[in-house]
Design a protein around this motif. Structure first.
Motif, PDB file in Angstrom:
ATOM      1  N   SER A 189      15.740  15.748  -7.676  1.00 47.25           N
ATOM      2  CA  SER A 189      14.530  16.340  -7.118  1.00 47.25           C
ATOM      3  C   SER A 189      14.281  15.877  -5.701  1.00 47.25           C
ATOM      4  O   SER A 189      13.803  16.623  -4.852  1.00 47.25           O
ATOM      5  CB  SER A 189      13.323  16.003  -8.003  1.00 47.25           C
ATOM      6  OG  SER A 189      13.159  14.596  -8.057  1.00 47.25           O
ATOM      7  N   SER A 190      14.663  14.647  -5.369  1.00 46.53           N
ATOM      8  CA  SER A 190      14.469  14.145  -4.012  1.00 46.53           C
ATOM      9  C   SER A 190      15.396  14.857  -3.046  1.00 46.53           C
ATOM     10  O   SER A 190      15.033  15.181  -1.909  1.00 46.53           O
ATOM     11  CB  SER A 190      14.722  12.635  -3.983  1.00 46.53           C
ATOM     12  OG  SER A 190      13.794  11.985  -4.799  1.00 46.53           O
ATOM     13  N   LYS A 191      16.675  15.028  -3.446  1.00 48.19           N
ATOM     14  CA  LYS A 191      17.607  15.752  -2.576  1.00 48.19           C
ATOM     15  C   LYS A 191      17.094  17.163  -2.300  1.00 48.19           C
ATOM     16  O   LYS A 191      17.163  17.664  -1.181  1.00 48.19           O
ATOM     17  CB  LYS A 191      18.977  15.824  -3.241  1.00 48.19           C
ATOM     18  CG  LYS A 191      19.666  14.472  -3.330  1.00 48.19           C
ATOM     19  CD  LYS A 191      21.024  14.639  -3.989  1.00 48.19           C
ATOM     20  CE  LYS A 191      21.734  13.288  -4.089  1.00 48.19           C
ATOM     21  NZ  LYS A 191      23.055  13.419  -4.733  1.00 48.19           N
ATOM     22  N   LYS A 192      16.556  17.810  -3.329  1.00 45.79           N
ATOM     23  CA  LYS A 192      16.036  19.157  -3.153  1.00 45.79           C
ATOM     24  C   LYS A 192      14.841  19.140  -2.219  1.00 45.79           C
ATOM     25  O   LYS A 192      14.690  20.014  -1.356  1.00 45.79           O
ATOM     26  CB  LYS A 192      15.644  19.726  -4.522  1.00 45.79           C
ATOM     27  CG  LYS A 192      15.155  21.172  -4.481  1.00 45.79           C
ATOM     28  CD  LYS A 192      14.904  21.677  -5.880  1.00 45.79           C
ATOM     29  CE  LYS A 192      14.453  23.137  -5.852  1.00 45.79           C
ATOM     30  NZ  LYS A 192      14.198  23.644  -7.209  1.00 45.79           N
ATOM     31  N   ALA A 193      13.987  18.095  -2.354  1.00 48.39           N
ATOM     32  CA  ALA A 193      12.804  18.005  -1.507  1.00 48.39           C
ATOM     33  C   ALA A 193      13.190  17.838  -0.052  1.00 48.39           C
ATOM     34  O   ALA A 193      12.583  18.425   0.842  1.00 48.39           O
ATOM     35  CB  ALA A 193      11.927  16.834  -1.953  1.00 48.39           C
ATOM     36  N   MET A 194      14.212  17.027   0.234  1.00 52.16           N
ATOM     37  CA  MET A 194      14.637  16.820   1.621  1.00 52.16           C
ATOM     38  C   MET A 194      15.242  18.096   2.204  1.00 52.16           C
ATOM     39  O   MET A 194      15.190  18.323   3.414  1.00 52.16           O
ATOM     40  CB  MET A 194      15.647  15.677   1.679  1.00 52.16           C
ATOM     41  CG  MET A 194      15.024  14.334   1.310  1.00 52.16           C
ATOM     42  SD  MET A 194      16.224  13.015   1.348  1.00 52.16           S
ATOM     43  CE  MET A 194      16.595  12.966   3.092  1.00 52.16           C
ATOM     44  N   ALA A 195      15.823  18.884   1.352  1.00 53.17           N
ATOM     45  CA  ALA A 195      16.427  20.124   1.855  1.00 53.17           C
ATOM     46  C   ALA A 195      15.373  21.162   2.194  1.00 53.17           C
ATOM     47  O   ALA A 195      15.613  22.065   2.970  1.00 53.17           O
ATOM     48  CB  ALA A 195      17.392  20.684   0.827  1.00 53.17           C
ATOM     49  N   LEU A 196      14.204  21.069   1.565  1.00 53.74           N
ATOM     50  CA  LEU A 196      13.130  22.043   1.806  1.00 53.74           C
ATOM     51  C   LEU A 196      12.135  21.447   2.776  1.00 53.74           C
ATOM     52  O   LEU A 196      11.360  20.580   2.418  1.00 53.74           O
ATOM     53  CB  LEU A 196      12.436  22.403   0.495  1.00 53.74           C
ATOM     54  CG  LEU A 196      13.348  22.926  -0.638  1.00 53.74           C
ATOM     55  CD1 LEU A 196      12.522  23.133  -1.904  1.00 53.74           C
ATOM     56  CD2 LEU A 196      13.997  24.213  -0.206  1.00 53.74           C
ATOM     57  N   ASP A 248      26.638  23.535  -8.307  1.00 53.85           N
ATOM     58  CA  ASP A 248      26.724  22.504  -9.352  1.00 53.85           C
ATOM     59  C   ASP A 248      25.361  21.880  -9.579  1.00 53.85           C
ATOM     60  O   ASP A 248      25.224  20.668  -9.805  1.00 53.85           O
ATOM     61  CB  ASP A 248      27.743  21.427  -8.974  1.00 53.85           C
ATOM     62  CG  ASP A 248      29.140  21.983  -8.820  1.00 53.85           C
ATOM     63  OD1 ASP A 248      29.453  22.968  -9.535  1.00 53.85           O
ATOM     64  OD2 ASP A 248      29.900  21.461  -7.985  1.00 53.85           O
ATOM     65  N   GLY A 249      24.299  22.705  -9.488  1.00 51.09           N
ATOM     66  CA  GLY A 249      22.950  22.228  -9.750  1.00 51.09           C
ATOM     67  C   GLY A 249      22.317  21.508  -8.585  1.00 51.09           C
ATOM     68  O   GLY A 249      21.160  21.078  -8.682  1.00 51.09           O
ATOM     69  N   GLU A 250      23.016  21.358  -7.484  1.00 49.36           N
ATOM     70  CA  GLU A 250      22.481  20.647  -6.325  1.00 49.36           C
ATOM     71  C   GLU A 250      22.195  21.643  -5.194  1.00 49.36           C
ATOM     72  O   GLU A 250      22.967  22.579  -4.966  1.00 49.36           O
ATOM     73  CB  GLU A 250      23.485  19.601  -5.829  1.00 49.36           C
ATOM     74  CG  GLU A 250      23.783  18.489  -6.830  1.00 49.36           C
ATOM     75  CD  GLU A 250      22.571  17.614  -7.056  1.00 49.36           C
ATOM     76  OE1 GLU A 250      21.773  17.442  -6.099  1.00 49.36           O
ATOM     77  OE2 GLU A 250      22.407  17.137  -8.184  1.00 49.36           O
ATOM     78  N   PRO A 251      21.082  21.471  -4.478  1.00 40.84           N
ATOM     79  CA  PRO A 251      20.773  22.365  -3.349  1.00 40.84           C
ATOM     80  C   PRO A 251      21.794  22.190  -2.229  1.00 40.84           C
ATOM     81  O   PRO A 251      22.232  21.087  -1.934  1.00 40.84           O
ATOM     82  CB  PRO A 251      19.381  21.926  -2.912  1.00 40.84           C
ATOM     83  CG  PRO A 251      19.248  20.522  -3.387  1.00 40.84           C
ATOM     84  CD  PRO A 251      20.044  20.427  -4.663  1.00 40.84           C
TER      85      PRO A 251
END
Length: 696
Positions: free
Chosen positions: A4-11, A105-108
């Motif tokens: 969720s953190s990786k996704k947050a940094m991408a957005l 693979d489920g990662e943004p």
């Protein structure tokens, strides 16, 4: 790091807003002005915020991709993308994109799929390609992670309604009137062509009453467009109120413009649009169809300008040629009843003869030198044209009018059907000539075989005085007294009988007599001097077919007639000697010409006898008449004047059923134009113009 953190940094989210989705194909602009000046550098929000459905994100253009779940599989047209780009360049992107994050693979991945707004994404890429913005420019997007991307893509393309035509008309007119924007400026701001804007503004000229009828479904868009050809609301409403079952747009245009003059009309061509508008005339233009120059609104003004221009030409002819009178007419006055003289052969001067021979020799030399060359050099082509003009100039001197004819006769200046002035020379008014009244042996005038006195009253036998034999009067010594009328009729009746018997036994002389009788009536109007009671009648075809006089066959016939007329003797008394001296071939040619002018195969609503039609067909067959050399089926001459069913039947017969099927769905005007092009390469003719082949 947690997923969720990786996704947050991408957005890189900066706000959360509520938006209402609209169609990306709308005709208003999209946005450069409303995007962020650059990709935001703010820290990424926590995952709870940035992953919330409906969050507003500013995403660089080069991080946006087309969604594989986009419902639109047919690509956006280049014109549509151009329109969006033009609108965005002026007003910015008015409607944000709807996106979902791309994952692997489920990662943004840091990229986003554009679920709604693919057309706007392509428009931005076009602007970036043209260096009107950077590929890293951030665009305002709304994150949608709750809905099925395929479903909302379909939804936004289906559940929408384009702005109605009347609403577009009103909005464009408001921009033009309130902001003073011209068609070009409005077009640039909305990504459409200036022509489209002008069309919408012209629809604003339609009566509000008819516009409401259209809103209520009482008129189609094509019918509404037809009414826009004029700005006269009263005229529009009157035509609408009088519409019959035929509500074709073409019929509406005809009804609206029947008091006007088409720019293709010979009068409009002759005067010219510039001269007409300078005189205060107005030209109505149809922005929705090919109007070929529009319609001249003031027919009376146009007619006045035609006469004025013809009058100027007439003044020049009188001044340079010396004719007694000139008369100007828009239509040729076929019932003028005047005799006409044609130019007579004139011997060229030695100077002109030498010049003609030298020019002809040079023309023949060039012809031989460039024989077989597919395309002449420009200078050689110009040389040929100059030589031809010089030959024609000198040859015209070989025929001229006598000075006394010019002094007594006049000229008609007529507007031809090709929009050019026709100059018809050599006519003499009855008042300018003293027609000889034939007299009998007693010196009494004879009209149609009846004797009349000086007052034109019929003289009865009992009033003639000398109707009995001289022996009965007892005045036998008065040998100078004329014979009685009764005896003259008796003797000449026997002479007539003898002439009939003798003429029937001498075909060569009979031929001369017939040709003489026909020639007197053909070339000496009003003359009836032959003792053969053969009556020649020639129908003026211009009264049946408008413009026929200016066709190539009509001009060829006129030239043949003028050629014979130039050879005719000035004095009618010399005509017998002229005819008798012709060789056999020339005599037959003159007979054929005179006879040809009497042909009348015109069919009128009151049908002629079937036997006459049969004779017409027999004559055409005997002549092996091929009308393809004289007439071509075109929209103006044929296809525009028949029904769609007849058009399709003609195309089917000429080009095949498959070809006819391709135009079956067209409107009448387009179908007529297409038929002209499809049949142009064939020898197809309407049944009325076909000639049966002679039986073998």
């Amino acid at each position: 790091m947690a997923k969720s953190s990786k996704k947050a940094m991408a957005l890189a989210a900066v706000a959360t807003v509520e938006i209402a989705g609209e169609d990306d194909a709308r005709d208003v602009g999209k946005a450069v002005a409303d995007v962020a000046p650059a990709a935001p550098q703010a820290q990424a929000a926590d995952s709870a915020t940035v992953s919330e459905n409906g969050a507003v994100l500013f995403i660089p253009l080069n991080k946006l991709k087309k969604s594989p779940k986009n419902a639109r599989k047919t690509p956006h047209s280049e014109a549509h993308v151009e329109a969006l780009a033009a609108s965005i360049a002026v007003k910015g992107m008015l409607q944000n994109l709807v996106v979902e994050p791309e994952t692997k693979d489920g990662e943004p991945t840091g990229f986003y799929f554009v679920t709604i707004g693919e057309g706007r994404r392509l428009a931005h890429l076009l602007l970036a390609k043209r260096r009107q913005m950077k590929k890293t420019q951030a665009l305002r997007c709304v994150l949608d992670t709750a809905n099925d991307p395929a479903e909302i893509s379909l939804d936004e393309n289906v559940t929408r309604e384009a702005l109605s035509i009347p609403d577009q008309v009103e909005r464009f007119r408001e921009l033009a009137e309130n902001r003073g924007w011209g068609a070009e400026e409005i077009a640039a701001r909305f990504g459409v062509t200036a022509h489209v804007v002008r069309q919408r503004l012209r629809l604003g000229a339609v009566s509000p009453k008819l516009m409401q009828v259209y809103r209520d479904g009482g008129l189609t868009l094509d019918q509404l467009i037809a009414f826009a050809i004029t700005e006269d609301h009263g005229r529009q409403e009157a035509v609408y109120d009088n519409l019959s079952y035929n509500r074709e747009p073409s019929q509406i245009r005809r009804d609206l413009t029947k008091m006007n003059v088409a720019a293709t009309d010979r009068r409009a061509i002759f005067v010219g649009a510039e001269a007409y508008t300078e005189a205060g005339g107005t030209i109505i233009r149809d922005l929705f169809t090919e109007d070929r120059g529009g319609y001249f609104e003031d027919a009376a003004l146009l007619d006045r300008l035609v006469i004025e221009k013809l009058d100027r030409i007439a003044a020049e002819v009188r001044e340079t040629e010396g004719w007694k009178w000139t008369s100007m007419h828009i239509d040729y006055p076929h019932a003028h009843g005047m005799r006409r003289a044609y130019p007579h052969p004139v011997e060229l001067s030695q100077h002109d003869t030498a010049a003609l021979e030298a020019t002809q020799a040079e023309y023949d030399r060039l012809t031989a030198e460039y024989d077989g060359v597919d395309e002449l050099p420009e200078d050689v082509d110009a040389k040929f044209a100059a030589l031809e003009a010089e030959i024609e100039r000198i040859e015209t001197k070989q025929h001229a009018y006598e000075p006394n004819e010019i002094a007594q006769r006049g000229v008609f200046i007529v507007l031809g059907h090709d929009g050019e002035a026709r100059i018809e020379r050599g006519f003499i008014r009855p008042a300018d000539e003293a027609p000889d009244m034939p007299e009998n042996s007693d010196g009494k005038a004879v009209i149609d075989g009846v004797c009349v006195n000086s007052d034109g009253e019929v003289i009865e036998d009992g009033d003639q005085g000398a109707h009995s034999d001289a022996s009965e009067t007892g005045d036998e010594d008065d040998v100078g007294k004329p014979l009685s009328d009764a005896l003259v009729r008796d003797l000449t009746a026997y002479r007539t009988l003898g002439l009939r018997l003798a003429l029937g036994e001498q075909p060569d002389i009979a031929l001369i007599a017939v040709v003489h009788a026909l020639a007197t009536q053909t070339f000496y109007r009003g003359a009836d001097v032959s003792c053969l009671e053969i009556r020649l009648n020639s129908v003026h075809l211009a009264s049946h077919a408008d413009g026929i006089e200016d066709t190539a066959p009509a001009k060829a016939l006129a030239e043949r007639h003028a050629g014979w007329a130039a050879d005719m003797p000035v004095n009618l008394r010399d005509l017998w000697g002229f005819v008798a001296a012709l060789d056999r071939a020339s005599l037959m040619a003159l007979l054929a010409h005179c006879a040809s002018l009497t042909v009348n195969a015109v069919r009128l609503p009151c049908e002629r006898e079937a036997e006459v039609r049969d004779t017409t067909e027999q004559l055409a067959t005997a002549l092996a008449l091929d009308m393809t050399a004289h007439w071509t089926p075109a929209k103006r001459t044929y296809f525009g004047r028949i029904t769609k069913a007849h058009i399709l039947a003609a195309v089917k017969e000429a080009a095949g059923e498959e070809t006819a099927g391709r135009i079956a769905g067209m409107k009448k005007v387009e179908m007529a134009q297409a038929a002209e092009q499809l049949i142009a390469a064939t020898d197809w003719l309407p049944p009325l113009l076909r000639t049966e082949r002679p039986a073998s």
